[in-house]
Write a protein that holds these residues in place. Structure first.
Motif, short mmCIF file in Angstrom:
data_model
loop_
_atom_site.label_atom_id
_atom_site.label_comp_id
_atom_site.label_asym_id
_atom_site.label_seq_id
_atom_site.Cartn_x
_atom_site.Cartn_y
_atom_site.Cartn_z
N GLU A 184 0.82 -1.22 0.00
CA GLU A 184 0.00 0.00 0.00
C GLU A 184 0.85 1.27 0.00
N HIS A 185 1.99 1.24 0.68
CA HIS A 185 2.80 2.47 0.77
C HIS A 185 3.45 2.83 -0.56
N GLN B 226 11.99 -2.73 -0.01
CA GLN B 226 10.55 -2.47 -0.02
C GLN B 226 10.25 -1.01 -0.34
N GLY B 227 11.27 -0.29 -0.81
CA GLY B 227 11.03 1.07 -1.26
C GLY B 227 10.97 2.10 -0.14
N GLU B 228 11.41 1.73 1.05
CA GLU B 228 11.48 2.71 2.14
C GLU B 228 12.83 3.41 2.11
N VAL B 229 12.83 4.73 2.13
CA VAL B 229 14.07 5.48 2.24
C VAL B 229 14.53 5.38 3.69
N ILE B 230 15.62 4.64 3.92
CA ILE B 230 16.03 4.36 5.30
C ILE B 230 17.07 5.34 5.81
N ALA B 231 17.65 6.15 4.93
CA ALA B 231 18.61 7.17 5.36
C ALA B 231 18.76 8.19 4.25
#
Lengths: 288, 288
Positions: A184-185, B226-231
């Motif tokens: 979803e994100h 998962q496409g999360e910007v972690i930094a």
């Protein structure tokens, strides 16, 4: 300039009622200035692939052309409205597809696009109900622009978006049945990136409503060729999202971001090879 | 778990000073627990492709192996730090590339990746200074994981990101020299989507500082599979961004998003064909 209507739709068990609702939404779209309407995946049937391997659902398959498509062709002709629906297609005994017929504004069936990539995930038991599509990546020259289709899971594959753009698509329509999940994100992010990479419009139309454990989250949207989300529906109710698409933005964006000019197709053979990421263990035959 | 250091870098006209700074940053990276360091595009030279067709810059080209690479190999060995730099490569008389040498933690030069896609845009007069890369999409098995490279403009091509993933890359490093432009709003979006599509880490390292009309905007970042910007680094100053990468997240994500399982390579031939989107006018020979 085409005006697209995305019919964010809630289907019941009653196919005839769903179809009636769809035909009424076409009128409403026309009254609101639309030149094209697109419905979500499996708009006129319950989303039965949520149920595991139940052979009885095959009976819902119908041919194309066939009764459902013909009713939408008739209404498309009356309203002069380009119409893209989605049908559970029975192509031959035992051969079923997830298929989007594309109907032009004169009611002509321009052709079909079958879902090429088949999911098999919790709530998406698709590999039982669908054959892998064999239509490739057709682009349809409709009265309101060149339209390509990526059905639901197809949208996750950059290859499909690229192939549609290379074949001239100006607008990629994504009929989907997407429910709350890990994805979803990135709902918009993936399509914004696909739009930028190919400098096309991408219009995603989702179901709404709850069926069994699944809640379809709506949020149908359109991204322009520069990756800006220019319109988005809510997440709860049915909604007819009407959006003007300025197709001249495609050429303008391609002048600024000439990625298609600078591709290296001669270096991309790996993309079309069947070998897996891991290869095969030594001594095993690798199939190609 | 590898720890990546992204050296967000400001280069001056003084190549020796730039190199000295780079060697010091390697020490600083090591002190902060890094096992790999990556520098931006053209880190040790001014970004001369901003200037149109000036033949004098060809003199900045150097061979690989060659003096700059050897100094970084020596330091990599001393520090046991995987090191990815970027060099203006002179491969033969009149043959120049935008090249990233990959140095393992023992100082060995594992190989090079040359920029495959060459921009030609305002401030990026690259087609004069660079030949199109001919290294394809190599993946390097370093001491801290399988690393692929996409240099600057390469990152806009989903084909490159896919080819690197298919060849086993766990981390795609993107050394870049990106300045304020139409693309700024999609800076992260494109790489988030590339990460999701391929379930890999993508680490982008940008220059900072102003050179002529160009201001490089930093904002180096890492997105997880998962496409999360972690930094993410800031946009103004030099910064050594240190990020732990949990490579087990790749397999976990591939179990949840099995896009690589469900690809249809046999249908992707169009991607590797040289025909243009518009085709050729009737009667013209199409070259393939």
């Amino acid at each position: 300039m085409p005006t697209v209507a995305l019919a964010q739709f809630c289907a019941t068990e009653d196919k005839e009622a769903n179809i009636q609702k769809g035909l009424r939404l076409m009128e409403q779209a026309k009254e609101n200035g639309a030149s094209l309407i697109c419905f979500p995946e499996m708009a006129f049937l319950p989303f039965f692939p949520r149920i595991r391997a139940d052979r009885s659902f095959f009976a819902l398959g119908e041919p194309i052309p066939g009764p459902t498509v013909e009713r939408f062709q008739q209404r498309a002709k009356e309203l002069e409205l380009v119409t893209v629906i989605n049908v559970y297609e029975r192509a031959a005994p035992g051969e079923y597809y997830d298929t989007s017929p594309v109907i032009d504004a004169d009611g002509a069936l321009l052709g079909i696009s079958r879902m090429m990539h088949i999911a098999e995930l919790p709530n998406y038991n698709e590999k039982f109900y669908y054959w892998e599509g064999n239509t490739g990546f057709p682009v349809f020259e409709t009265r309101c622009g060149k339209v390509g289709i990526a059905i639901c899971y197809d949208r996750h594959f950059p290859e499909q978006m690229r192939a549609l753009a290379l074949k001239g698509a100006e607008v990629i329509l994504v009929p989907t049945a997407t429910s709350t999940s890990v994805l979803e994100h990135i709902w918009a992010v993936e399509m914004q990136a696909a739009a930028i990479a190919n400098q096309v419009f991408v219009a995603v139309v989702n179901r709404v409503g709850t069926e069994g454990e699944m809640t379809f989250f709506g949020k149908s949207f359109v991204t322009d060729p520069q990756g800006e989300v220019i319109a988005q529906a809510g997440e709860d109710g049915e909604e007819l999202l009407i959006v003007d698409l300025d197709l001249t933005l495609i050429e303008e964006t391609r002048q600024m971001l000439p990625f298609l000019r600078d591709r290296r197709p001669e270096a991309y053979g790996k993309i079309a090879e069947s070998e897996s990421t891991g290869g095969a263990p030594d001594g095993c035959v690798r199939s190609h």
